[in-house]
Motif scaffolding. Structure first.
Motif, PDB file in Angstrom:
ATOM      1  N   SER A   1      36.620 -91.722 -25.124  1.00 39.31           N
ATOM      2  CA  SER A   1      36.261 -92.171 -23.776  1.00 39.31           C
ATOM      3  C   SER A   1      35.588 -91.032 -23.030  1.00 39.31           C
ATOM      4  N   GLU A   2      34.669 -91.419 -22.170  1.00 39.72           N
ATOM      5  CA  GLU A   2      34.027 -90.484 -21.245  1.00 39.72           C
ATOM      6  C   GLU A   2      34.344 -90.996 -19.846  1.00 39.72           C
ATOM      7  N   THR A   3      34.813 -90.110 -18.991  1.00 39.81           N
ATOM      8  CA  THR A   3      35.118 -90.479 -17.618  1.00 39.81           C
ATOM      9  C   THR A   3      34.397 -89.522 -16.683  1.00 39.81           C
TER      10      THR A   3
ATOM     11  N   ALA B   1      34.423 -89.057 -12.748  1.00 40.31           N
ATOM     12  CA  ALA B   1      35.161 -89.559 -11.590  1.00 40.31           C
ATOM     13  C   ALA B   1      35.722 -88.396 -10.784  1.00 40.31           C
TER      14      ALA B   1
ATOM     15  N   ALA C   1      40.230-100.487 -13.890  1.00 39.34           N
ATOM     16  CA  ALA C   1      38.810-100.712 -13.622  1.00 39.34           C
ATOM     17  C   ALA C   1      38.613-101.818 -12.598  1.00 39.34           C
TER      18      ALA C   1
ATOM     19  N   SER D   1      32.923 -94.470  -9.597  1.00 38.22           N
ATOM     20  CA  SER D   1      32.928 -93.670 -10.811  1.00 38.22           C
ATOM     21  C   SER D   1      32.794 -94.572 -12.021  1.00 38.22           C
ATOM     22  N   HIS D   2      32.750 -93.952 -13.198  1.00 37.71           N
ATOM     23  CA  HIS D   2      32.646 -94.780 -14.399  1.00 37.71           C
ATOM     24  C   HIS D   2      33.489 -94.219 -15.531  1.00 37.71           C
ATOM     25  N   GLN D   3      33.728 -95.098 -16.489  1.00 32.94           N
ATOM     26  CA  GLN D   3      34.362 -94.723 -17.743  1.00 32.94           C
ATOM     27  C   GLN D   3      33.715 -95.567 -18.823  1.00 32.94           C
TER      28      GLN D   3
ATOM     29  N   PRO E   1      42.107 -95.620 -20.978  1.00 30.47           N
ATOM     30  CA  PRO E   1      41.388 -96.460 -20.019  1.00 30.47           C
ATOM     31  C   PRO E   1      42.117 -96.498 -18.673  1.00 30.47           C
ATOM     32  N   LEU E   2      41.368 -96.204 -17.626  1.00 30.20           N
ATOM     33  CA  LEU E   2      41.901 -96.205 -16.270  1.00 30.20           C
ATOM     34  C   LEU E   2      41.715 -97.582 -15.654  1.00 30.20           C
TER      35      LEU E   2
ATOM     36  N   ARG F   1      32.934 -99.400 -17.838  1.00 30.27           N
ATOM     37  CA  ARG F   1      33.973 -99.609 -16.835  1.00 30.27           C
ATOM     38  C   ARG F   1      33.578 -98.924 -15.530  1.00 30.27           C
TER      39      ARG F   1
ATOM     40  N   LEU G   1      34.985 -97.524 -11.988  1.00 29.67           N
ATOM     41  CA  LEU G   1      36.213 -97.055 -11.343  1.00 29.67           C
ATOM     42  C   LEU G   1      35.843 -96.540  -9.956  1.00 29.67           C
TER      43      LEU G   1
END
Length: 161
Positions: A58-60, A62, A28, A49-51, A25-26, A44, A46
């Motif tokens: 996890s899918e990011t 970004a 947020a 962007s999203h996560q 997790p980045l 989330r 970002l």
């Protein structure tokens, strides 16, 4: 859920976005926990962007410093305990403001959605909306880039293997 964040969005254009699976997790700017059947997702935001975090998965999407931009238009992949189908489309709607407003209105009224509005433009938003279906979860996201009139839509379908 609708939130206004204090940070300007970081991504400059749709072409800079990339897709990554399995990142921790980045940091947020906004989060929303959604329980869909037996799955609990954390939506989330970002920057612009999203996560999405689901257990160890996890899918990011970004601007990631170690990856070149360019989202795949579609992808099917197995990651850990999940099978993932991903799709993305970047468009330049003729009436950008109306399209972004439609997304914001629909997501803001949905308890399984998160809309983040960024300072500087009422059209600078990132929205995520989750749904369950028999055997899995699906989420859609929208990243609005008002400076370029670009709207990036993504769709992910995750099913346990």
């Amino acid at each position: 859920m609708r939130t206004r964040v204090a940070t300007r969005f970081a991504d400059s254009r749709a072409a800079d976005l990339s897709l990554a699976y399995g990142l921790r997790p980045l940091p947020a700017l906004g989060t929303h926990r959604v329980t869909l059947g037996e799955m609990t997702l954390e939506l989330r935001v970002l920057g612009a962007s999203h996560q999405v975090v689901l257990g160890e998965f996890s899918e990011t999407v970004a601007c990631l410093p170690d990856q070149p931009g360019a989202l795949p238009s579609s992808s099917t992949r197995t990651f850990g305990d999940y099978s993932v189908q991903f799709a993305a489309l970047c468009s330049r709607p003729a009436d950008f403001a109306t399209e972004v407003s439609r997304v914001v209105t629909a997501c803001a009224a949905d308890p399984d959605s998160l809309v983040a509005e960024f300072p500087g433009s009422p059209l600078a938003v990132t929205a995520l909306s989750a749904r369950s279906f028999a055997g899995g979860a699906r989420w859609e996201t929208w990243h609005a880039y008002p400076q370029a009139g670009e709207l990036v839509w993504t769709s992910s379908v995750v099913t346990p293997r």
